[in-house]
Design a protein around this motif. Structure first.
Motif, PDB file in Angstrom:
ATOM      1  N   ALA A 278      17.539  74.923   2.185  1.00  0.00           N
ATOM      2  CA  ALA A 278      17.982  74.539   0.840  1.00  0.00           C
ATOM      3  C   ALA A 278      17.753  73.061   0.546  1.00  0.00           C
ATOM      4  CB  ALA A 278      19.462  74.879   0.664  1.00  0.00           C
ATOM      5  N   GLY A 279      17.229  72.312   1.516  1.00  0.00           N
ATOM      6  CA  GLY A 279      16.978  70.885   1.305  1.00  0.00           C
ATOM      7  C   GLY A 279      18.245  70.071   1.144  1.00  0.00           C
ATOM      8  N   LEU A 280      19.264  70.406   1.945  1.00  0.00           N
ATOM      9  CA  LEU A 280      20.561  69.731   1.801  1.00  0.00           C
ATOM     10  C   LEU A 280      20.727  68.560   2.762  1.00  0.00           C
ATOM     11  CD1 LEU A 280      22.845  72.878   1.423  1.00  0.00           C
ATOM     12  CD2 LEU A 280      21.860  71.451  -0.378  1.00  0.00           C
ATOM     13  N   ASP A 281      19.620  67.991   3.227  1.00  0.00           N
ATOM     14  CA  ASP A 281      19.697  66.900   4.200  1.00  0.00           C
ATOM     15  C   ASP A 281      20.551  65.740   3.705  1.00  0.00           C
ATOM     16  OD1 ASP A 281      17.205  68.485   4.338  1.00  0.00           O
ATOM     17  OD2 ASP A 281      16.837  67.334   6.171  1.00  0.00           O
ATOM     18  N   ALA A 282      20.301  65.307   2.468  1.00  0.00           N
ATOM     19  CA  ALA A 282      21.032  64.151   1.934  1.00  0.00           C
ATOM     20  C   ALA A 282      22.524  64.449   1.829  1.00  0.00           C
ATOM     21  CB  ALA A 282      20.464  63.753   0.577  1.00  0.00           C
ATOM     22  N   GLY A 283      22.865  65.638   1.361  1.00  0.00           N
ATOM     23  CA  GLY A 283      24.271  66.003   1.257  1.00  0.00           C
ATOM     24  C   GLY A 283      24.955  66.074   2.608  1.00  0.00           C
ATOM     25  N   LEU A 284      24.230  66.585   3.615  1.00  0.00           N
ATOM     26  CA  LEU A 284      24.794  66.663   4.958  1.00  0.00           C
ATOM     27  C   LEU A 284      25.025  65.276   5.530  1.00  0.00           C
ATOM     28  CD1 LEU A 284      25.631  68.331   7.429  1.00  0.00           C
ATOM     29  CD2 LEU A 284      23.221  68.361   8.121  1.00  0.00           C
ATOM     30  N   ARG A 285      24.055  64.369   5.330  1.00  0.00           N
ATOM     31  CA  ARG A 285      24.226  62.997   5.834  1.00  0.00           C
ATOM     32  C   ARG A 285      25.410  62.310   5.166  1.00  0.00           C
ATOM     33  NH1 ARG A 285      18.529  63.049   5.449  1.00  0.00           N
ATOM     34  NH2 ARG A 285      18.599  61.842   3.518  1.00  0.00           N
ATOM     35  N   ALA A 286      25.577  62.532   3.856  1.00  0.00           N
ATOM     36  CA  ALA A 286      26.708  61.922   3.141  1.00  0.00           C
ATOM     37  C   ALA A 286      28.031  62.457   3.682  1.00  0.00           C
ATOM     38  CB  ALA A 286      26.584  62.193   1.643  1.00  0.00           C
ATOM     39  N   ALA A 287      28.086  63.768   3.927  1.00  0.00           N
ATOM     40  CA  ALA A 287      29.308  64.355   4.470  1.00  0.00           C
ATOM     41  C   ALA A 287      29.594  63.838   5.872  1.00  0.00           C
ATOM     42  CB  ALA A 287      29.188  65.879   4.483  1.00  0.00           C
ATOM     43  N   ALA A 288      28.529  63.678   6.676  1.00  0.00           N
ATOM     44  CA  ALA A 288      28.689  63.178   8.039  1.00  0.00           C
ATOM     45  C   ALA A 288      29.180  61.737   8.040  1.00  0.00           C
ATOM     46  CB  ALA A 288      27.366  63.288   8.793  1.00  0.00           C
ATOM     47  N   ARG A 289      28.655  60.934   7.125  1.00  0.00           N
ATOM     48  CA  ARG A 289      29.097  59.533   7.055  1.00  0.00           C
ATOM     49  C   ARG A 289      30.571  59.454   6.653  1.00  0.00           C
ATOM     50  NH1 ARG A 289      25.250  58.154   4.400  1.00  0.00           N
ATOM     51  NH2 ARG A 289      23.910  57.302   6.036  1.00  0.00           N
ATOM     52  N   ARG A 290      30.972  60.300   5.727  1.00  0.00           N
ATOM     53  CA  ARG A 290      32.392  60.324   5.329  1.00  0.00           C
ATOM     54  C   ARG A 290      33.272  60.770   6.498  1.00  0.00           C
ATOM     55  NH1 ARG A 290      30.196  62.690   0.590  1.00  0.00           N
ATOM     56  NH2 ARG A 290      30.808  64.774   1.311  1.00  0.00           N
ATOM     57  N   ARG A 291      32.792  61.744   7.284  1.00  0.00           N
ATOM     58  CA  ARG A 291      33.582  62.195   8.424  1.00  0.00           C
ATOM     59  C   ARG A 291      33.704  61.071   9.458  1.00  0.00           C
ATOM     60  NH1 ARG A 291      35.194  66.949  10.848  1.00  0.00           N
ATOM     61  NH2 ARG A 291      35.482  67.548   8.665  1.00  0.00           N
ATOM     62  N   GLY A 292      32.622  60.332   9.692  1.00  0.00           N
ATOM     63  CA  GLY A 292      32.687  59.208  10.623  1.00  0.00           C
ATOM     64  C   GLY A 292      33.677  58.166  10.162  1.00  0.00           C
ATOM     65  N   GLU A 293      33.683  57.874   8.864  1.00  0.00           N
ATOM     66  CA  GLU A 293      34.632  56.902   8.319  1.00  0.00           C
ATOM     67  C   GLU A 293      36.064  57.399   8.465  1.00  0.00           C
ATOM     68  OE1 GLU A 293      33.146  56.601   4.378  1.00  0.00           O
ATOM     69  OE2 GLU A 293      31.582  55.134   4.887  1.00  0.00           O
ATOM     70  N   ALA A 294      36.260  58.706   8.271  1.00  0.00           N
ATOM     71  CA  ALA A 294      37.603  59.273   8.417  1.00  0.00           C
ATOM     72  C   ALA A 294      38.059  59.200   9.871  1.00  0.00           C
ATOM     73  CB  ALA A 294      37.605  60.721   7.930  1.00  0.00           C
ATOM     74  N   LEU A 295      37.156  59.425  10.806  1.00  0.00           N
ATOM     75  CA  LEU A 295      37.499  59.334  12.227  1.00  0.00           C
ATOM     76  C   LEU A 295      37.845  57.895  12.612  1.00  0.00           C
ATOM     77  CD1 LEU A 295      34.751  61.679  13.738  1.00  0.00           C
ATOM     78  CD2 LEU A 295      37.211  62.139  13.637  1.00  0.00           C
ATOM     79  N   ARG A 296      37.146  56.925  12.008  1.00  0.00           N
ATOM     80  CA  ARG A 296      37.439  55.515  12.299  1.00  0.00           C
ATOM     81  C   ARG A 296      38.785  55.116  11.712  1.00  0.00           C
ATOM     82  NH1 ARG A 296      33.977  53.155   9.397  1.00  0.00           N
ATOM     83  NH2 ARG A 296      35.209  51.764   8.105  1.00  0.00           N
ATOM     84  N   GLY A 297      39.120  55.714  10.569  1.00  0.00           N
ATOM     85  CA  GLY A 297      40.396  55.410   9.931  1.00  0.00           C
ATOM     86  C   GLY A 297      40.448  53.983   9.403  1.00  0.00           C
ATOM     87  N   PRO A 298      41.611  53.333   9.481  1.00  0.00           N
ATOM     88  CA  PRO A 298      41.754  51.985   8.929  1.00  0.00           C
ATOM     89  C   PRO A 298      41.175  50.883   9.821  1.00  0.00           C
ATOM     90  CG  PRO A 298      43.817  52.690   9.905  1.00  0.00           C
ATOM     91  CD  PRO A 298      42.879  53.867   9.996  1.00  0.00           C
ATOM     92  N   ALA A 299      40.656  51.240  10.981  1.00  0.00           N
ATOM     93  CA  ALA A 299      40.128  50.234  11.902  1.00  0.00           C
ATOM     94  C   ALA A 299      38.923  49.531  11.292  1.00  0.00           C
ATOM     95  CB  ALA A 299      39.732  50.887  13.228  1.00  0.00           C
ATOM     96  N   ALA A 300      38.769  48.257  11.625  1.00  0.00           N
ATOM     97  CA  ALA A 300      37.625  47.477  11.159  1.00  0.00           C
ATOM     98  C   ALA A 300      36.352  47.962  11.850  1.00  0.00           C
ATOM     99  CB  ALA A 300      37.850  45.993  11.462  1.00  0.00           C
ATOM    100  N   PRO A 301      35.174  47.647  11.292  1.00  0.00           N
ATOM    101  CA  PRO A 301      33.923  48.001  11.971  1.00  0.00           C
ATOM    102  C   PRO A 301      33.893  47.448  13.397  1.00  0.00           C
ATOM    103  CG  PRO A 301      33.466  47.265   9.740  1.00  0.00           C
ATOM    104  CD  PRO A 301      34.933  47.006   9.988  1.00  0.00           C
ATOM    105  N   CYS A 302      33.221  48.151  14.282  1.00  0.00           N
ATOM    106  CA  CYS A 302      33.147  47.709  15.681  1.00  0.00           C
ATOM    107  C   CYS A 302      32.626  46.278  15.757  1.00  0.00           C
ATOM    108  CB  CYS A 302      32.244  48.639  16.481  1.00  0.00           C
ATOM    109  SG  CYS A 302      32.981  50.252  16.795  1.00  0.00           S
ATOM    110  N   GLY A 303      33.316  45.452  16.536  1.00  0.00           N
ATOM    111  CA  GLY A 303      32.979  44.038  16.572  1.00  0.00           C
ATOM    112  C   GLY A 303      31.994  43.637  17.648  1.00  0.00           C
ATOM    113  N   ALA A 304      31.677  44.525  18.564  1.00  0.00           N
ATOM    114  CA  ALA A 304      30.754  44.194  19.652  1.00  0.00           C
ATOM    115  C   ALA A 304      30.240  45.490  20.262  1.00  0.00           C
ATOM    116  CB  ALA A 304      31.455  43.343  20.719  1.00  0.00           C
ATOM    117  N   LEU A 305      29.153  45.382  21.009  1.00  0.00           N
ATOM    118  CA  LEU A 305      28.587  46.568  21.649  1.00  0.00           C
ATOM    119  C   LEU A 305      29.573  47.199  22.626  1.00  0.00           C
ATOM    120  CD1 LEU A 305      24.860  45.577  22.379  1.00  0.00           C
ATOM    121  CD2 LEU A 305      25.775  46.976  20.510  1.00  0.00           C
TER     122      LEU A 305
END
Length: 229
Positions: free
Chosen positions: A110-137
């Motif tokens: 169905a060509g839903l690659d872009a929609g899947l990536r957007a959903a995955a990015r939102r899920r990653g942000e939800a998993l990170r929660g209120p924490a700041a972006p990773c500050g180091a490797l």
């Protein structure tokens, strides 16, 4: 039952330590090295390593650990690596893999690659929660390890000083989506990248990017060249 028997082989604490050590190295491991890492005698380590091989959790081979050949090089030693197979147990029986493959097939058609990536990015942000972006490797590696990626730090041989620190790359020996990624690599690898972008956080000093290499996750994490952190 084979998967149950294989997983049951890890119930012994010494056997589990040996398996985890071999799996974490990403290379062949000899009996002496494994025994030292697990804090047990070589004969006991050999017994458990062979049991893990019989259970299909490890693969074994032989080579000369001295790196020499010819007369005086010694006999080849037995070495072990993690087996590539995947083991899982569900009671009662469940088949999430087939469901994931069907959903991936439908999304790809169905060509839903872009929609899947957007959903995955939102899920990653939800998993990170209120924490700041990773500050180091190092912080990113802790996050990745908690998600089962088995990260390890790779430092280029020609890296030196501050430039060398920026050239370090975090690679991952395990892809949690490996089974589906094998059948639908562009779709699933793109989803994986977006998930990690959300999980690690945008605008921080580390970034995720695609860099596929056989036997490892298709995504790597590195120092962001767009930041002066």
């Amino acid at each position: 039952m084979e998967d149950i028997d294989a997983i049951a082989a890890l119930q012994d604490p010494v056997r589990r330590r040996l398996y985890e050590y071999v799996a974490a190295q990403g290379r062949e491991v000899g009996r002496n090295e494994a025994a030292e890492a697990a804090g047990v005698a070589r004969t006991l380590a050999a017994h458990h390593l062979d049991r893990l091989t019989e259970a299909g959790l490890l693969e074994s081979g032989s080579r000369r650990l001295t790196g020499r050949s010819g007369p005086g090089a010694g006999r080849p030693a037995k070495v072990y690596t993690r087996a590539p197979g995947e083991r899982s147990v569900s009671l009662p029986a469940r088949d999430y893999r087939t469901a994931a493959e069907l959903l991936a097939e439908a999304a790809e058609q169905a060509g839903l690659d872009a929609g899947l990536r957007a959903a995955a990015r939102r899920r990653g942000e939800a998993l990170r929660g209120p924490a700041a972006p990773c500050g180091a490797l190092e912080e990113a590696m802790e996050v990745l390890a908690a998600r089962g990626y088995e990260p390890h730090l790779e430092i280029p041989e020609d890296a030196e000083g501050a430039a060398g620190a920026d050239a370090r790359v975090v690679r991952m020996r395990n892809c949690p989506f490996h089974a589906v990624a094998e059948s639908f690599p562009p779709l699933v690898c793109g989803m994986n990248l977006a998930l990690l972008e959300g999980l690690l956080g945008a605008g921080g000093p580390v970034r995720a990017r695609m860099d596929a290499r056989p036997g490892e996750c298709c995504v790597v994490v590195e120092h962001s060249k767009n930041n002066d952190h």
